[in-house]
Scaffold this motif. Structure first.
Motif, mmCIF file in Angstrom:
data_model
loop_
_atom_site.group_PDB
_atom_site.id
_atom_site.type_symbol
_atom_site.label_atom_id
_atom_site.label_comp_id
_atom_site.label_asym_id
_atom_site.label_seq_id
_atom_site.Cartn_x
_atom_site.Cartn_y
_atom_site.Cartn_z
ATOM 1 N N HIS A 170 69.198 6.875 20.719
ATOM 2 C CA HIS A 170 69.438 7.892 21.937
ATOM 3 C C HIS A 170 69.789 9.296 21.526
ATOM 4 C CE1 HIS A 170 73.776 7.159 21.671
ATOM 5 N NE2 HIS A 170 73.863 8.113 22.507
ATOM 6 N N ASP A 171 70.688 9.110 20.381
ATOM 7 C CA ASP A 171 71.426 10.461 19.979
ATOM 8 C C ASP A 171 70.150 11.284 18.821
ATOM 9 O OD1 ASP A 171 72.884 12.528 19.654
ATOM 10 O OD2 ASP A 171 74.427 11.486 18.604
ATOM 11 N N ARG A 203 72.299 20.666 24.068
ATOM 12 C CA ARG A 203 71.039 19.851 24.626
ATOM 13 C C ARG A 203 70.102 21.151 24.992
ATOM 14 N NH1 ARG A 203 72.198 15.948 27.471
ATOM 15 N NH2 ARG A 203 71.781 14.468 26.005
ATOM 16 N N ARG A 270 67.268 16.578 21.029
ATOM 17 C CA ARG A 270 68.622 16.166 20.657
ATOM 18 C C ARG A 270 69.565 15.743 21.730
ATOM 19 N NH1 ARG A 270 71.960 20.284 16.749
ATOM 20 N NH2 ARG A 270 70.426 19.308 15.301
ATOM 21 N N LYS A 271 70.332 15.011 21.543
ATOM 22 C CA LYS A 271 71.251 14.540 22.639
ATOM 23 C C LYS A 271 72.482 15.371 22.595
ATOM 24 C CE LYS A 271 72.952 10.975 25.179
ATOM 25 N NZ LYS A 271 73.587 11.581 26.260
ATOM 26 N N HIS A 272 73.166 15.253 23.633
ATOM 27 C CA HIS A 272 74.368 16.088 23.947
ATOM 28 C C HIS A 272 74.145 17.332 24.608
ATOM 29 C CE1 HIS A 272 76.275 13.374 21.285
ATOM 30 N NE2 HIS A 272 75.932 13.647 20.347
#
Length: 273
Positions: A170-171, A203, A270-272
């Motif tokens: 997920h990340d 993100r 990209r996550k975050h």
């Protein structure tokens, strides 16, 4: 028949011959665009330029070295790029290398849009962050290489599952080519622009970053607000509704995806943020 007629026929024959060769080369370049093979092609051009210069200036040692590279390079190419060569032969066998866009391609495109819209709205309602980048004309193969191979058919269920929190992939990024998810956990370059709002996280900076260095189209789902945004050519469009997202995808993908030749599709993120 007068000699003039022969000359015209010869010119036409030469023109058709050159045209066919350039067309084949163009299709082959489009086939390997965005892959490691395109870097190999650049290397081959450099080797031949060095070879010509060594012949021009009679540099015997350099001529010998380039001869060895050219002689054994063919074998190395077949070994290192066996997957790309196999894919090209498969497309020739299916008649896809020189084919125009078919109804099947249209259906794949419509399914691509539907699956992305469905997955993004599902994740938005549940505040699941996501970053989806779709390749257009500029190859983004270097970002695919940063991820983990998936090579699975694109579905909204698979796309949603990859971005679900606390799952191994997920990340990072999801990258799609044609109707397949080819890689996950890929990384995109972060934008250094000072004009990005401070309330936007990593993100969104990644989405802006990839749009500044390529012509890719990127969709962002915020895990803080559930808002859906899109970026293209360094521009950010925020607060897209379900219908707005579908319109945004159709507006920006239709010209390149429904052109006379088959295009490639990819998604990365990209996550975050």
């Amino acid at each position: 028949m007068p000699n003039g007629d022969f000359a015209i026929l010869d010119l036409l024959r030469i023109g058709v011959d050159i045209g066919l060769v350039w067309y084949v080369l163009y299709k082959l370049i489009m086939l390997i665009r965005g892959t490691k093979a395109i870097q190999l092609l650049k290397g081959i051009v450099v080797v031949f330029v060095i070879r010509l210069l060594s012949m021009l200036f009679e540099l015997q040692t350099l001529m010998w070295a380039t001869d060895q590279i050219i002689r054994w390079g063919v074998v190395v190419i077949f070994i290192l790029f066996q997957p790309e060569l196999r894919r090209a032969l498969e497309q020739i066998g299916r008649g896809n290398l020189f084919s125009r866009t078919t109804k099947s391609d249209e259906e794949k495109f419509d399914k691509l849009v539907t699956d992305i819209v469905h997955a993004c709205n599902y994740m938005a309602k549940r505040r699941i962050g996501a970053l989806i980048t779709i390749e257009r004309e500029t190859g983004i193969g270097e970002y695919i290489e940063t991820g983990i191979p998936i090579n699975g058919k694109l579905t909204h269920q698979l796309l949603t599952n990859i971005f679900t929190p606390n799952t191994p992939l997920h990340d990072g990024a999801v990258i799609i080519k044609e109707d397949e998810i080819v890689a996950a956990a890929c990384y995109l370059p972060l934008s250094e622009s000072p004009f990005i709002s401070k309330e936007l996280g990593t993100r969104h900076r990644a989405a802006m970053g990839i749009s500044e260095v390529t012509d890719a189209l990127t969709i962002v789902v915020s895990e803080e607000t559930g808002a859906i945004s899109g970026t293209k050519n360094g521009e950010l469009r925020r607060e897209l509704s379900q219908d707005g997202l579908r319109e945004y995808l159709l507006e920006n993908l239709t010209p390149s995806y429904r052109a006379s030749e088959k295009k490639t599709w990819k998604i990365g993120g990209r996550k975050h943020g």
